[in-house]
Structure formats: C-alpha cells, structure tokens
Design a protein around this motif. Structure first.
Motif, PDB file in Angstrom:
ATOM      1  N   LYS A 117      33.586  52.380  59.555  1.00  0.00           N
ATOM      2  CA  LYS A 117      34.833  52.972  59.036  1.00  0.00           C
ATOM      3  C   LYS A 117      35.647  51.927  58.269  1.00  0.00           C
ATOM      4  CE  LYS A 117      34.409  56.907  61.298  1.00  0.00           C
ATOM      5  NZ  LYS A 117      33.763  58.004  60.657  1.00  0.00           N
TER       6      LYS A 117
ATOM      7  N   LEU B 131      36.629  50.868  53.461  1.00  0.00           N
ATOM      8  CA  LEU B 131      38.028  50.742  53.048  1.00  0.00           C
ATOM      9  C   LEU B 131      38.330  49.333  52.553  1.00  0.00           C
ATOM     10  CD1 LEU B 131      39.774  52.815  55.849  1.00  0.00           C
ATOM     11  CD2 LEU B 131      39.349  53.491  53.478  1.00  0.00           C
TER      12      LEU B 131
ATOM     13  N   ARG C 167      37.132  48.889  49.087  1.00  0.00           N
ATOM     14  CA  ARG C 167      37.987  49.494  48.051  1.00  0.00           C
ATOM     15  C   ARG C 167      39.232  48.675  47.771  1.00  0.00           C
ATOM     16  NH1 ARG C 167      38.763  55.300  50.149  1.00  0.00           N
ATOM     17  NH2 ARG C 167      36.889  55.115  51.368  1.00  0.00           N
ATOM     18  N   VAL C 168      39.744  47.990  48.786  1.00  0.00           N
ATOM     19  CA  VAL C 168      41.008  47.266  48.664  1.00  0.00           C
ATOM     20  C   VAL C 168      40.848  45.915  47.983  1.00  0.00           C
ATOM     21  CG1 VAL C 168      42.838  46.169  50.020  1.00  0.00           C
ATOM     22  CG2 VAL C 168      42.024  48.423  50.649  1.00  0.00           C
TER      23      VAL C 168
ATOM     24  N   THR D  11      46.733  43.624  54.311  1.00  0.00           N
ATOM     25  CA  THR D  11      45.457  44.326  54.119  1.00  0.00           C
ATOM     26  C   THR D  11      44.945  44.883  55.438  1.00  0.00           C
ATOM     27  OG1 THR D  11      44.902  42.944  52.217  1.00  0.00           O
ATOM     28  CG2 THR D  11      43.070  44.076  53.306  1.00  0.00           C
TER      29      THR D  11
ATOM     30  N   ASP E 132      47.169  47.783  56.486  1.00  0.00           N
ATOM     31  CA  ASP E 132      46.982  48.947  55.625  1.00  0.00           C
ATOM     32  C   ASP E 132      45.693  49.699  55.984  1.00  0.00           C
ATOM     33  OD1 ASP E 132      47.716  50.647  53.396  1.00  0.00           O
ATOM     34  OD2 ASP E 132      46.035  49.709  52.330  1.00  0.00           O
ATOM     35  N   ILE E 133      44.619  48.973  56.198  1.00  0.00           N
ATOM     36  CA  ILE E 133      43.351  49.616  56.578  1.00  0.00           C
ATOM     37  C   ILE E 133      43.490  50.281  57.948  1.00  0.00           C
ATOM     38  CG2 ILE E 133      40.944  49.181  57.226  1.00  0.00           C
ATOM     39  CD1 ILE E 133      40.919  47.083  54.942  1.00  0.00           C
TER      40      ILE E 133
ATOM     41  N   ARG F 203      46.202  51.442  59.280  1.00  0.00           N
ATOM     42  CA  ARG F 203      47.041  52.633  59.093  1.00  0.00           C
ATOM     43  C   ARG F 203      46.228  53.791  58.540  1.00  0.00           C
ATOM     44  NH1 ARG F 203      48.763  54.653  54.913  1.00  0.00           N
ATOM     45  NH2 ARG F 203      48.555  52.816  53.604  1.00  0.00           N
ATOM     46  N   GLN F 204      45.365  53.505  57.563  1.00  0.00           N
ATOM     47  CA  GLN F 204      44.526  54.556  56.990  1.00  0.00           C
ATOM     48  C   GLN F 204      43.581  55.159  58.026  1.00  0.00           C
ATOM     49  OE1 GLN F 204      42.716  53.723  53.091  1.00  0.00           O
ATOM     50  NE2 GLN F 204      44.052  51.923  53.023  1.00  0.00           N
ATOM     51  N   LEU F 205      43.202  54.368  59.011  1.00  0.00           N
ATOM     52  CA  LEU F 205      42.296  54.834  60.057  1.00  0.00           C
ATOM     53  C   LEU F 205      43.043  55.317  61.299  1.00  0.00           C
ATOM     54  CD1 LEU F 205      39.585  52.038  59.747  1.00  0.00           C
ATOM     55  CD2 LEU F 205      39.388  54.437  59.030  1.00  0.00           C
ATOM     56  N   ASN F 206      44.389  55.321  61.206  1.00  0.00           N
ATOM     57  CA  ASN F 206      45.237  55.767  62.308  1.00  0.00           C
ATOM     58  C   ASN F 206      44.954  54.969  63.589  1.00  0.00           C
ATOM     59  OD1 ASN F 206      47.332  57.322  63.300  1.00  0.00           O
ATOM     60  ND2 ASN F 206      45.945  58.867  64.134  1.00  0.00           N
ATOM     61  N   THR F 207      44.909  53.650  63.421  1.00  0.00           N
ATOM     62  CA  THR F 207      44.628  52.765  64.555  1.00  0.00           C
ATOM     63  C   THR F 207      45.473  51.508  64.431  1.00  0.00           C
ATOM     64  OG1 THR F 207      42.852  51.792  65.873  1.00  0.00           O
ATOM     65  CG2 THR F 207      42.641  51.599  63.466  1.00  0.00           C
TER      66      THR F 207
END
Length: 132
Positions: A23, A27, A30-31, A101, A104-105, A107-111
């Motif tokens: 997961k 991400l 991409r970043v 970074t 942010d990653i 947060r995108q994974l809700n963790t």
C-alpha cells in the motif's frame, strides 16, 4: 584513468508508516520524482552533487521508509558545502520534508506515520559521521 570517489552520506532518516508495503510503495512512488528504481529502492540525482535515495522495507504490517542524501560530486567535492551555505539548515529542512511525506502517505492510507529517532551523528544541522 581516475578512480571514482565513493558517495559521502550527508543525511540519513527513517520513518514508519503503519501499513503494508504494497500500500505504501505505490504512494511513495507517486510523491517522490524517482529517476531510477530497483524493487522498493529508488533514487534521483540532481545537479553535480546531489543524490537522494528512498527505500521501503516491510516489517510485519508496517513499512520502514528510509531516505538518504549523498554528495556524489566527483570533482570539486570541497565546493559542495560552499555552494550550499555550509549546509546550515539542510538536514532539518530535509527532515521536515521527509516527515511531511511520511505523514501525507499515512493520511492517504488513513493510518499513522512517524519518524524514528535521529540517528547517531545526524543532528539537525550537522551531517552524520561517515559510516564505518
């Protein structure tokens, strides 16, 4: 024929994202604008001296992310600190961007994502000691 000089480690950071590598890595990919990739290690090189390397390692259901910055100058290596104002603030700015970074990653994974403690010899405004 001149001999190639080994890279000089300037900053060495690590963080954890509480999610599996399958997961996290897409991400991160991409970043960060990687130019080279080999599995879950990637790098980009900028200008005549800079090389940034990122890697991700699985640890159960967590991912350890590392970021290292090297001086790879082959000529005029002595000029790199001068060109970068003796790196004042460089390590802290790199750490802040790395932390952003990771967060942010996560947060995108809700963790949750967090940095590991500063490694020995890698204080915010001084480059780390050379590895043994």
């Amino acid at each position: 024929m001149s001999k190639s000089r080994p890279p000089k480690l300037l900053v060495d950071l690590a963080g954890v994202i509480e999610a599996p590598i399958d997961k996290v890595w897409p991400l991160l990919r991409r970043v960060v604008p990687f130019a080279q990739e080999n599995g879950t290690t990637a790098a980009y090189q900028g200008g005549w001296w800079y090389r940034g390397e990122w890697s991700a390692q699985p640890d159960k259901n967590l991912t350890l992310v590392t970021h290292r910055v090297y001086n790879v100058a082959q000529a005029m290596r002595w000029g790199v600190p001068l060109a970068n104002r003796f790196f004042i603030g460089f390590a802290q700015n790199t750490r802040n961007r790395f932390q952003h970074t990771i967060a942010d990653i996560a947060r995108q994974l809700n963790t949750t994502g967090y940095l590991t403690p500063v490694r020995a010899g890698n204080t915010p405004d001084t480059p780390p000691a050379e590895p043994h």
